[in-house]
Design a protein around this motif. Structure first.
Motif, PDB file in Angstrom:
ATOM      1  N   ALA A  23      40.679  82.457  57.914  1.00 27.01           N
ATOM      2  CA  ALA A  23      39.640  83.404  58.292  1.00 27.01           C
ATOM      3  C   ALA A  23      39.004  84.045  57.066  1.00 27.01           C
ATOM      4  CB  ALA A  23      40.231  84.477  59.190  1.00 27.01           C
ATOM      5  N   CYS A  26      35.712  86.090  57.319  1.00 28.34           N
ATOM      6  CA  CYS A  26      35.430  86.424  58.709  1.00 28.34           C
ATOM      7  C   CYS A  26      35.731  87.896  59.001  1.00 28.34           C
ATOM      8  CB  CYS A  26      36.230  85.523  59.636  1.00 28.34           C
ATOM      9  SG  CYS A  26      35.956  85.842  61.381  1.00 28.34           S
ATOM     10  N   ILE A  27      36.834  88.396  58.521  1.00 29.38           N
ATOM     11  CA  ILE A  27      37.234  89.767  58.827  1.00 29.38           C
ATOM     12  C   ILE A  27      36.218  90.760  58.268  1.00 29.38           C
ATOM     13  CG2 ILE A  27      39.054  91.479  58.562  1.00 29.38           C
ATOM     14  CD1 ILE A  27      39.835  89.048  60.293  1.00 29.38           C
ATOM     15  N   LYS A  28      35.866  90.582  57.005  1.00 31.38           N
ATOM     16  CA  LYS A  28      34.893  91.485  56.376  1.00 31.38           C
ATOM     17  C   LYS A  28      33.539  91.391  57.081  1.00 31.38           C
ATOM     18  CE  LYS A  28      32.668  91.675  51.957  1.00 31.38           C
ATOM     19  NZ  LYS A  28      32.731  91.267  50.572  1.00 31.38           N
ATOM     20  N   GLY A  29      33.094  90.185  57.376  1.00 35.18           N
ATOM     21  CA  GLY A  29      31.822  89.999  58.069  1.00 35.18           C
ATOM     22  C   GLY A  29      31.842  90.565  59.470  1.00 35.18           C
ATOM     23  N   ALA A  30      32.973  90.430  60.163  1.00 36.71           N
ATOM     24  CA  ALA A  30      33.076  90.961  61.520  1.00 36.71           C
ATOM     25  C   ALA A  30      33.025  92.481  61.525  1.00 36.71           C
ATOM     26  CB  ALA A  30      34.361  90.472  62.169  1.00 36.71           C
ATOM     27  N   ALA A  47      29.742  91.538  65.795  1.00 40.55           N
ATOM     28  CA  ALA A  47      30.996  91.154  65.164  1.00 40.55           C
ATOM     29  C   ALA A  47      31.138  89.633  65.101  1.00 40.55           C
ATOM     30  CB  ALA A  47      32.177  91.761  65.915  1.00 40.55           C
ATOM     31  N   ALA A  48      30.752  88.958  66.167  1.00 42.27           N
ATOM     32  CA  ALA A  48      30.832  87.492  66.176  1.00 42.27           C
ATOM     33  C   ALA A  48      29.877  86.890  65.152  1.00 42.27           C
ATOM     34  CB  ALA A  48      30.529  86.959  67.569  1.00 42.27           C
ATOM     35  N   CYS A  51      31.167  87.501  61.635  1.00 44.75           N
ATOM     36  CA  CYS A  51      32.263  86.601  61.303  1.00 44.75           C
ATOM     37  C   CYS A  51      31.725  85.254  60.849  1.00 44.75           C
ATOM     38  CB  CYS A  51      33.181  86.426  62.507  1.00 44.75           C
ATOM     39  SG  CYS A  51      34.516  85.255  62.234  1.00 44.75           S
ATOM     40  N   VAL A  52      30.743  84.728  61.561  1.00 38.35           N
ATOM     41  CA  VAL A  52      30.159  83.427  61.210  1.00 38.35           C
ATOM     42  C   VAL A  52      29.494  83.499  59.840  1.00 38.35           C
ATOM     43  CG1 VAL A  52      28.372  81.775  61.842  1.00 38.35           C
ATOM     44  CG2 VAL A  52      29.885  82.688  63.588  1.00 38.35           C
ATOM     45  N   GLY A  54      29.963  85.757  57.424  1.00 41.25           N
ATOM     46  CA  GLY A  54      30.955  86.032  56.387  1.00 41.25           C
ATOM     47  C   GLY A  54      31.741  84.791  56.007  1.00 41.25           C
ATOM     48  N   HIS A  55      32.106  83.980  56.995  1.00 42.31           N
ATOM     49  CA  HIS A  55      32.839  82.741  56.719  1.00 42.31           C
ATOM     50  C   HIS A  55      31.961  81.761  55.941  1.00 42.31           C
ATOM     51  CE1 HIS A  55      36.096  79.948  57.346  1.00 42.31           C
ATOM     52  NE2 HIS A  55      35.231  79.019  57.739  1.00 42.31           N
TER      53      HIS A  55
END
Length: 75
Positions: A23, A26-30, A47-48, A51-52, A54-55
């Motif tokens: 992940a 993902c966490i930071k982006g979410a 948040a979704a 996550c996308v 940020g990943h």
């Protein structure tokens, strides 16, 4: 009662056997996307999407770092 116990045991076994999720970013982006989405009234969607994004950004940074470390004496 036995059905609930069997289901709980199966879930516990599947969680211990399953591979770890990657992940990165993902966490930071979410978190950022969730806060921005909350301000707009769509927290879960933000948040979704966060996550996308940020990943994707984390993978892009890894690719750039790998290209920078490549040896330059190749012809």
């Amino acid at each position: 009662m036995k059905w609930i116990l069997a289901t709980a045991c199966a879930a516990a076994i599947s969680f211990t056997v399953a591979p770890a999720a990657d992940a990165k970013g993902c966490i930071k982006g979410a978190i950022v996307g969730g806060v921005a989405g909350h301000m707009a009234g769509h927290g879960k969607l933000g948040a979704a999407a966060g996550c996308v994004v940020g990943h994707h950004e984390a993978n892009k940074a890894d690719a750039n770092k790998a290209n920078a470390q490549a040896p330059e004496n190749q012809k």
